[in-house]
Design a protein around this motif. Structure first.
Motif, PDB file in Angstrom:
ATOM      1  N   PRO A  64       0.850  -1.191   0.000  1.00 47.68           N
ATOM      2  CA  PRO A  64       0.000   0.000   0.000  1.00 47.68           C
ATOM      3  C   PRO A  64       0.892   1.250   0.000  1.00 47.68           C
ATOM      4  CG  PRO A  64      -0.850  -1.598   1.563  1.00 47.68           C
ATOM      5  CD  PRO A  64       0.473  -2.127   1.090  1.00 47.68           C
ATOM      6  N   PHE A  65       0.418   2.323  -0.577  1.00 45.56           N
ATOM      7  CA  PHE A  65       1.243   3.536  -0.626  1.00 45.56           C
ATOM      8  C   PHE A  65       0.466   4.757  -0.147  1.00 45.56           C
ATOM      9  CE2 PHE A  65      -0.775   3.366  -4.814  1.00 45.56           C
ATOM     10  CZ  PHE A  65      -1.155   4.678  -5.027  1.00 45.56           C
ATOM     11  N   LYS A  66       1.245   5.757   0.280  1.00 51.89           N
ATOM     12  CA  LYS A  66       0.635   7.008   0.716  1.00 51.89           C
ATOM     13  C   LYS A  66       0.360   7.876  -0.500  1.00 51.89           C
ATOM     14  CE  LYS A  66       2.992  10.285   2.883  1.00 51.89           C
ATOM     15  NZ  LYS A  66       3.834  10.879   3.970  1.00 51.89           N
ATOM     16  N   MET A  84      -4.329  17.707  -9.882  1.00 48.91           N
ATOM     17  CA  MET A  84      -3.810  17.689  -8.520  1.00 48.91           C
ATOM     18  C   MET A  84      -2.533  16.865  -8.554  1.00 48.91           C
ATOM     19  SD  MET A  84      -7.246  16.587  -6.509  1.00 48.91           S
ATOM     20  CE  MET A  84      -8.601  17.715  -6.188  1.00 48.91           C
ATOM     21  N   LYS A  85      -1.451  17.460  -8.130  1.00 46.45           N
ATOM     22  CA  LYS A  85      -0.168  16.762  -8.192  1.00 46.45           C
ATOM     23  C   LYS A  85       0.036  15.908  -6.943  1.00 46.45           C
ATOM     24  CE  LYS A  85       4.791  17.671  -8.773  1.00 46.45           C
ATOM     25  NZ  LYS A  85       4.997  16.800  -9.938  1.00 46.45           N
ATOM     26  N   ALA A  86       0.419  14.651  -7.162  1.00 43.55           N
ATOM     27  CA  ALA A  86       0.718  13.764  -6.037  1.00 43.55           C
ATOM     28  C   ALA A  86       2.227  13.685  -5.844  1.00 43.55           C
ATOM     29  CB  ALA A  86       0.154  12.375  -6.307  1.00 43.55           C
ATOM     30  N   ILE A  93       6.213   4.601  -6.692  1.00 45.13           N
ATOM     31  CA  ILE A  93       7.090   4.438  -7.854  1.00 45.13           C
ATOM     32  C   ILE A  93       7.353   2.947  -8.103  1.00 45.13           C
ATOM     33  CG2 ILE A  93       9.397   4.938  -8.781  1.00 45.13           C
ATOM     34  CD1 ILE A  93       7.399   7.311  -8.743  1.00 45.13           C
ATOM     35  N   GLU A  94       7.562   2.214  -7.021  1.00 41.34           N
ATOM     36  CA  GLU A  94       7.780   0.774  -7.173  1.00 41.34           C
ATOM     37  C   GLU A  94       6.579   0.105  -7.834  1.00 41.34           C
ATOM     38  OE1 GLU A  94      10.840  -0.355  -3.545  1.00 41.34           O
ATOM     39  OE2 GLU A  94       8.802  -1.210  -3.516  1.00 41.34           O
ATOM     40  N   GLU A 109       4.515   6.978 -23.532  1.00 40.08           N
ATOM     41  CA  GLU A 109       4.618   8.162 -24.384  1.00 40.08           C
ATOM     42  C   GLU A 109       5.216   9.347 -23.634  1.00 40.08           C
ATOM     43  OE1 GLU A 109       1.444   9.098 -26.879  1.00 40.08           O
ATOM     44  OE2 GLU A 109       1.289   7.060 -27.647  1.00 40.08           O
ATOM     45  N   HIS A 110       5.108   9.293 -22.309  1.00 42.12           N
ATOM     46  CA  HIS A 110       5.654  10.398 -21.496  1.00 42.12           C
ATOM     47  C   HIS A 110       6.031   9.847 -20.125  1.00 42.12           C
ATOM     48  CE1 HIS A 110       1.514  10.202 -20.198  1.00 42.12           C
ATOM     49  NE2 HIS A 110       1.117  10.490 -21.429  1.00 42.12           N
ATOM     50  N   PRO A 111       6.890  10.551 -19.409  1.00 41.62           N
ATOM     51  CA  PRO A 111       7.316  10.051 -18.088  1.00 41.62           C
ATOM     52  C   PRO A 111       6.140  10.006 -17.124  1.00 41.62           C
ATOM     53  CG  PRO A 111       8.080  12.308 -18.444  1.00 41.62           C
ATOM     54  CD  PRO A 111       7.503  11.853 -19.740  1.00 41.62           C
ATOM     55  N   PHE A 112       6.252   9.196 -16.086  1.00 43.63           N
ATOM     56  CA  PHE A 112       5.178   9.056 -15.094  1.00 43.63           C
ATOM     57  C   PHE A 112       5.172  10.250 -14.144  1.00 43.63           C
ATOM     58  CE2 PHE A 112       3.876   7.224 -10.850  1.00 43.63           C
ATOM     59  CZ  PHE A 112       2.529   7.120 -11.156  1.00 43.63           C
ATOM     60  N   ILE A 113       4.088  10.996 -14.180  1.00 42.60           N
ATOM     61  CA  ILE A 113       3.903  12.107 -13.231  1.00 42.60           C
ATOM     62  C   ILE A 113       2.606  11.828 -12.499  1.00 42.60           C
ATOM     63  CG2 ILE A 113       3.527  14.593 -12.985  1.00 42.60           C
ATOM     64  CD1 ILE A 113       5.080  14.958 -15.607  1.00 42.60           C
TER      65      ILE A 113
END
Lengths: 172, 172
Positions: A64-66, A84-86, A93-94, A109-113
């Motif tokens: 689980p992640f925060k 909304m930026k997390a 990330i894992e 197609e683009h980096p993970f944001i």
């Protein structure tokens, strides 16, 4: 058929996101507010079972992640999107990387944001007006995410959940 | 918070249902086409975990069922609703009854009639016109359903999937 992987946050955060999406997100009625873990990708019917087995294994191996929302942001000028930026963290990330490995690997197609979209395909004037106001607001929200969903797209563009996956070995 | 339990059929059947829902179903954008197994009921946050555990147990004890759509029908004059009628069978009825037993028991407002809604809150003229045409069409569709979903309702009336449950002990 097109599949995607996403996290649905708490109802509280979904309601907040929807208060903007209702006016500014052209995909408002297609899917509830979400954080995309894996962009839409095509899956043949014959591949699905193996893919789902792989995702189940991945879910168990991850934790689980925060989910920490830290600010409002925009992808402008790449796209006229508000979100909304997390915050990034190790577990998130894992998870995202595990869902893009081995049989699950797809060209990105683009980096993970990590983000939750609240507006898209906005015209420039509205985007800059709304974003100008949102930049003045502080948002800080934290919650623990213990699951994610595999979805598929219908003919009308809307998404249906195929299966939810609980994160971690003991999450039941 | 309000929760409900539903089955999402194959994409093919969802697309067919949506071809009607788009014009005739006021809840079109709130949820994908579905067969309701348990009508919306309130759940306190403190109850949720126990309830989900109970549903997981029930899912394992029940078996996948055949979804057989046999005709178009209407709930008129009770409500101005059009739907695809599903045949009853042992596995489906067992599942529906198991989801209404013990800690999951809730007062039902009407008997269980398995169906997929394709129109609701229609005015009488449109209902009778569309239903008149649909009665002349034959529909026969069969598929195996091996899962169902627990959903909750957002502030805007739309539904988000909380968890999917696979039917049967060996369904993984």
């Amino acid at each position: 058929m097109k599949y995607g992987i996403a996290v649905f946050p708490s109802r509280k955060l979904q309601d907040l996101a929807n208060s903007y999406r209702k006016r500014y997100d052209t995909k408002y009625s297609m899917i509830p507010p979400h954080l995309t873990l894996k962009d839409p990708f095509p899956v043949e019917e014959s591949e699905l079972e193996g893919l789902v087995r792989e995702i189940r294994k991945t879910a168990k191996e991850c934790r689980p992640f925060k989910l920490e929302i830290i600010k409002y942001s925009s992808f402008y000028p790449v796209t006229n999107t508000l979100y909304m930026k997390a915050a990034e963290n190790k577990e998130l990330i894992e998870l995202q990387e595990s869902l893009d490995k081995g049989p699950l690997e797809r060209k990105r197609e683009h980096p993970f944001i990590p983000h939750i979209t609240i507006g898209q395909e906005m015209d420039y004037d509205e985007l800059s007006d709304v974003f100008g106001r949102l930049k003045l607001e502080t948002i800080h929200h934290e919650e623990l995410i213990d699951r994610f969903s595999l979805l598929y797209q219908l003919e009308n563009g809307a998404w249906t959940v195929h299966e939810t996956f609980l994160l971690g070995e003991d999450n039941e």
